[in-house]
Design a protein around this motif. Structure first.
Motif, PDB file in Angstrom:
ATOM      1  N   SER A 128     -64.685  68.731  50.428  1.00 14.19           N
ATOM      2  CA  SER A 128     -64.180  69.509  49.296  1.00 14.19           C
ATOM      3  C   SER A 128     -63.819  70.931  49.705  1.00 14.19           C
ATOM      4  O   SER A 128     -63.062  71.606  49.012  1.00 14.19           O
ATOM      5  CB  SER A 128     -65.223  69.540  48.165  1.00 14.19           C
ATOM      6  N   GLY A 129     -64.342  71.398  50.829  1.00 13.32           N
ATOM      7  CA  GLY A 129     -64.062  72.763  51.267  1.00 13.32           C
ATOM      8  C   GLY A 129     -62.614  73.008  51.610  1.00 13.32           C
ATOM      9  O   GLY A 129     -62.128  74.144  51.520  1.00 13.32           O
ATOM     10  N   ILE A 130     -61.901  71.959  52.001  1.00 14.18           N
ATOM     11  CA  ILE A 130     -60.499  72.130  52.378  1.00 14.18           C
ATOM     12  C   ILE A 130     -59.648  72.485  51.171  1.00 14.18           C
ATOM     13  O   ILE A 130     -58.519  72.970  51.309  1.00 14.18           O
ATOM     14  CB  ILE A 130     -59.978  70.842  53.058  1.00 14.18           C
ATOM     15  N   ASN A 131     -60.198  72.261  49.973  1.00 18.43           N
ATOM     16  CA  ASN A 131     -59.466  72.576  48.738  1.00 18.43           C
ATOM     17  C   ASN A 131     -59.818  73.951  48.188  1.00 18.43           C
ATOM     18  O   ASN A 131     -59.465  74.260  47.048  1.00 18.43           O
ATOM     19  CB  ASN A 131     -59.773  71.520  47.671  1.00 18.43           C
TER      20      ASN A 131
ATOM     21  N   THR B 165     -67.175  77.550  47.369  1.00 18.62           N
ATOM     22  CA  THR B 165     -67.441  76.415  46.483  1.00 18.62           C
ATOM     23  C   THR B 165     -67.927  76.868  45.109  1.00 18.62           C
ATOM     24  O   THR B 165     -67.618  76.227  44.101  1.00 18.62           O
ATOM     25  CB  THR B 165     -68.462  75.465  47.118  1.00 18.62           C
ATOM     26  N   VAL B 166     -68.681  77.960  45.052  1.00 24.64           N
ATOM     27  CA  VAL B 166     -69.080  78.503  43.748  1.00 24.64           C
ATOM     28  C   VAL B 166     -67.846  78.964  42.977  1.00 24.64           C
ATOM     29  O   VAL B 166     -67.694  78.670  41.777  1.00 24.64           O
ATOM     30  CB  VAL B 166     -70.076  79.667  43.937  1.00 24.64           C
ATOM     31  N   MET B 167     -66.962  79.696  43.658  1.00 26.45           N
ATOM     32  CA  MET B 167     -65.738  80.151  42.999  1.00 26.45           C
ATOM     33  C   MET B 167     -64.886  78.968  42.555  1.00 26.45           C
ATOM     34  O   MET B 167     -64.338  78.955  41.438  1.00 26.45           O
ATOM     35  CB  MET B 167     -64.946  81.037  43.968  1.00 26.45           C
ATOM     36  N   GLY B 168     -64.756  77.962  43.421  1.00 25.61           N
ATOM     37  CA  GLY B 168     -63.931  76.803  43.103  1.00 25.61           C
ATOM     38  C   GLY B 168     -64.485  75.994  41.947  1.00 25.61           C
ATOM     39  O   GLY B 168     -63.736  75.557  41.054  1.00 25.61           O
ATOM     40  N   ALA B 169     -65.803  75.779  41.939  1.00 26.05           N
ATOM     41  CA  ALA B 169     -66.424  74.996  40.873  1.00 26.05           C
ATOM     42  C   ALA B 169     -66.191  75.639  39.509  1.00 26.05           C
ATOM     43  O   ALA B 169     -65.852  74.965  38.527  1.00 26.05           O
ATOM     44  CB  ALA B 169     -67.923  74.844  41.142  1.00 26.05           C
ATOM     45  N   ALA B 170     -66.365  76.952  39.445  1.00 27.83           N
ATOM     46  CA  ALA B 170     -66.198  77.649  38.165  1.00 27.83           C
ATOM     47  C   ALA B 170     -64.763  77.555  37.657  1.00 27.83           C
ATOM     48  O   ALA B 170     -64.524  77.339  36.450  1.00 27.83           O
ATOM     49  CB  ALA B 170     -66.606  79.105  38.323  1.00 27.83           C
ATOM     50  N   ARG B 171     -63.798  77.673  38.537  1.00 28.35           N
ATOM     51  CA  ARG B 171     -62.396  77.631  38.110  1.00 28.35           C
ATOM     52  C   ARG B 171     -61.955  76.226  37.724  1.00 28.35           C
ATOM     53  O   ARG B 171     -61.129  76.051  36.828  1.00 28.35           O
ATOM     54  CB  ARG B 171     -61.521  78.217  39.215  1.00 28.35           C
ATOM     55  N   ILE B 172     -62.492  75.222  38.389  1.00 37.59           N
ATOM     56  CA  ILE B 172     -62.180  73.845  37.995  1.00 37.59           C
ATOM     57  C   ILE B 172     -62.742  73.554  36.610  1.00 37.59           C
ATOM     58  O   ILE B 172     -62.060  72.986  35.752  1.00 37.59           O
ATOM     59  CB  ILE B 172     -62.745  72.857  39.028  1.00 37.59           C
ATOM     60  N   LEU B 173     -63.995  73.954  36.377  1.00 38.22           N
ATOM     61  CA  LEU B 173     -64.608  73.716  35.072  1.00 38.22           C
ATOM     62  C   LEU B 173     -63.861  74.468  33.985  1.00 38.22           C
ATOM     63  O   LEU B 173     -63.654  73.934  32.878  1.00 38.22           O
ATOM     64  CB  LEU B 173     -66.074  74.155  35.106  1.00 38.22           C
TER      65      LEU B 173
END
Length: 313
Positions: free
Chosen positions: A170-173, A255-263
């Motif tokens: 998932s890090g590549i995204n 991943t913290v930044m990505g998770a929040a923006r996806i949600l």
């Protein structure tokens, strides 16, 4: 993909616009939880490296108990630092990521140079860890399998392998997850994502070939030395520690930044009932404050659960 304007949510946004909200929502929540668990894994790895290297090196039962407690504490403190950066917004993330990137690149290329010049290491170190220096004979020997052909295969179930591997990939995204904060996402996303893939693949190949040409098979295959070979080869082992710690911290941050923006993107599309509050953003920069806080809670619960699982064992 989509030929329209790419907004926040990264891959979720593109998939939901191409395949519909139902498919997009399912994939989006999968990516959200993948980023949550990836962040927990990265931070626990960060904490384990700190504890095992600088705090507790004994194998006694008391030390192991204290080690687990310290790992949870350090992982939790590190998570708080990540959440502070995430709440400060995309600009703070970009500045932090650039600094961390420079440190990781310096450590990586220092390690690369050390492996390439391992022929000049002291004879005592070379004999102790099976380092022979780059040569074609060692490379040809290491091209084959390290175990006998009749060894029973050691495998994982498909579910276990997916649970481990999907989080790691998932890090590549990470760049795609920041699509809503990019000035020109239609140009930056393809260049950044493909560039990251090709650069990472090239570095993996270079390190694999160099190690295969520089270290004997028995030492590479040994769990006691193979996993730590970089610090044995590097002339300045501290660079290896710094590189590992910084890369883990940076991965946890992305991943913290990505998770929040996806949600935030999923909830804005009203795919999940009664979750609209997590789709809101701040007045300045549209930062997903509520989604960041929920991500913090979920990652912290993961840390506490892992410690309670250890306690039960």
């Amino acid at each position: 993909a989509t030929n329209g304007v790419v907004k926040g949510g990264g891959l979720y946004f593109m998939i939901s616009r191409a395949l519909g909200p139902e498919m997009g929502g399912a994939v989006g929540m999968l990516f959200f939880f993948a980023n949550v668990f990836s962040s927990a894994f990265y931070l626990k790895g960060f904490a384990e490296e700190v504890v095992s290297t600088f705090i507790c090196t004994s194998t006694s039962a008391q030390c192991i108990w204290n080690q687990e407690l310290r790992i949870v504490a350090i992982a939790s403190i590190s998570l708080c630092a990540l959440i502070v950066i995430a709440l400060m917004g995309a600009n703070a993330f970009a500045r932090s990521a650039l600094l961390l990137f420079v440190i990781v690149m310096f450590s990586m290329f220092a390690g690369l140079f050390s492996v390439a010049s391992s022929s000049y290491l002291p004879a005592s170190i070379k004999d102790q860890y099976g380092i022979v220096g780059p040569n074609m004979d060692t490379l040809q020997t290491n091209l084959g399998p390290a175990e006998p052909a009749n060894t029973a295969p050691r495998g994982l179930s498909w579910v276990a392998l997916f649970a481990i591997a999907f989080n790691g990939f998932s890090g590549i995204n990470a760049g795609a997850n920041m699509s809503g904060d990019l000035e020109n996402p239609s140009k930056s996303l393809p260049l950044g994502t493909l560039g990251a893939i090709f650069f990472s693949a090239a570095m993996y190949i270079v390190f694999i070939v160099l190690f295969a040409a520089s270290v004997s098979t028995s030492f590479l295959a040994s769990s006691g030395t193979g996993y730590l070979m970089m610090q044995y080869v590097c002339r300045y082992p501290a660079l290896v520690y710094v590189g590992v710690l910084v890369s883990l911290f940076a991965s946890g941050l992305s991943t913290v930044m990505g998770a929040a923006r996806i949600l935030q993107a999923v909830c804005r599309d009203k795919v999940l009932p009664k979750m609209h509050v997590f789709g809101t953003g701040s007045k300045k920069g549209d930062e997903p404050i509520a989604a960041v806080l929920l991500t913090w809670v979920l990652v912290q619960v993961n840390h506490i659960y892992s410690f309670s699982f250890f306690f039960c064992i």
